[in-house]
Design an enzyme around this catalytic site. Sequence first.
Site, mmCIF file in Angstrom:
data_model
loop_
_atom_site.group_PDB
_atom_site.id
_atom_site.type_symbol
_atom_site.label_atom_id
_atom_site.label_comp_id
_atom_site.label_asym_id
_atom_site.label_seq_id
_atom_site.Cartn_x
_atom_site.Cartn_y
_atom_site.Cartn_z
ATOM 1 N N TYR A 209 0.832 -1.206 0.000
ATOM 2 C CA TYR A 209 0.000 0.000 0.000
ATOM 3 C C TYR A 209 0.867 1.256 0.000
ATOM 4 O O TYR A 209 0.606 2.198 -0.756
ATOM 5 C CB TYR A 209 -0.925 -0.016 1.218
ATOM 6 C CG TYR A 209 -2.046 0.984 1.127
ATOM 7 C CD1 TYR A 209 -3.121 0.768 0.268
ATOM 8 C CD2 TYR A 209 -2.040 2.152 1.889
ATOM 9 C CE1 TYR A 209 -4.155 1.688 0.178
ATOM 10 C CE2 TYR A 209 -3.065 3.066 1.810
ATOM 11 C CZ TYR A 209 -4.128 2.834 0.954
ATOM 12 O OH TYR A 209 -5.150 3.751 0.857
ATOM 13 N N LYS B 271 0.904 4.118 -2.918
ATOM 14 C CA LYS B 271 0.466 5.486 -2.641
ATOM 15 C C LYS B 271 1.619 6.494 -2.706
ATOM 16 O O LYS B 271 1.419 7.642 -3.113
ATOM 17 C CB LYS B 271 -0.249 5.542 -1.290
ATOM 18 C CG LYS B 271 -1.576 4.787 -1.272
ATOM 19 C CD LYS B 271 -2.562 5.335 -2.312
ATOM 20 C CE LYS B 271 -3.934 4.681 -2.182
ATOM 21 N NZ LYS B 271 -4.921 5.252 -3.113
#
Length: 233
Positions: free
Chosen positions: A145, A149
């Site tokens: 993640y 991001k």
Amino acid sequence: MSLQLSSPGRVLVTGGGSGLGAAVVQAVTEAGGTAVVLDRDISAVSSAKAIEVDVADRAAVEAAVREAAASLDGLDAVVTAAGIDRCGRLEDVAAEEWEKVIGVNLLGTVSVIRAALPYLLDSHGRAVTIASSLGIKAVGDATAYCASKFGVVGFSRALAAETRGRMGVTTMIPSGMKTHFFDDRTEQYKPQDDSRLNDPLRVAEAILFVLHQPRGCEVREMVICHEEEESWP
């Protein structure tokens, strides 16, 4: 002088079937704009045209964006709210699942905006990418993640530099929101106190603020979170 609000126009929203994406669709519609949703699950979408597509499938994305733009006779904005997560230590998350996070969160964002670019340049529109507080602050058990991001933040900053004066690019950086995003996590990775999660409608309102900016004024990045959110700063 107060901001003179106009319609947000024709807005393509990925992940618009639920969570933040659905909140953005609601906000755009209530403000007089027209939304089109791209999502893998469009069963809950009733207030906007919806196209079923996996944003990790670049060819399918290109066809879906063309269909969306044709239905609206162009695009004024794109909001890339589609996102997934796979929590765990690097050695414990299967490579296919780890790479799927990159495929949806980062490559999906890029594919949608690349496909929409001709329409956004034509309308001097805006791309609003959805990053995360974990795109500017790294934590353990979130390598996929965080990588995705952090990538969205870097891509968005570079795109803003590349398209300066021709279209707008805004990176929204929300912290945790009260959505179903956490539902498929094991208990150890679920928020233990959801009172500190932000309402996605508040984030959607911030995105609407961005879309309402007059030409020549850009909100390049915005961090938005619940006042007691601990993941930022």
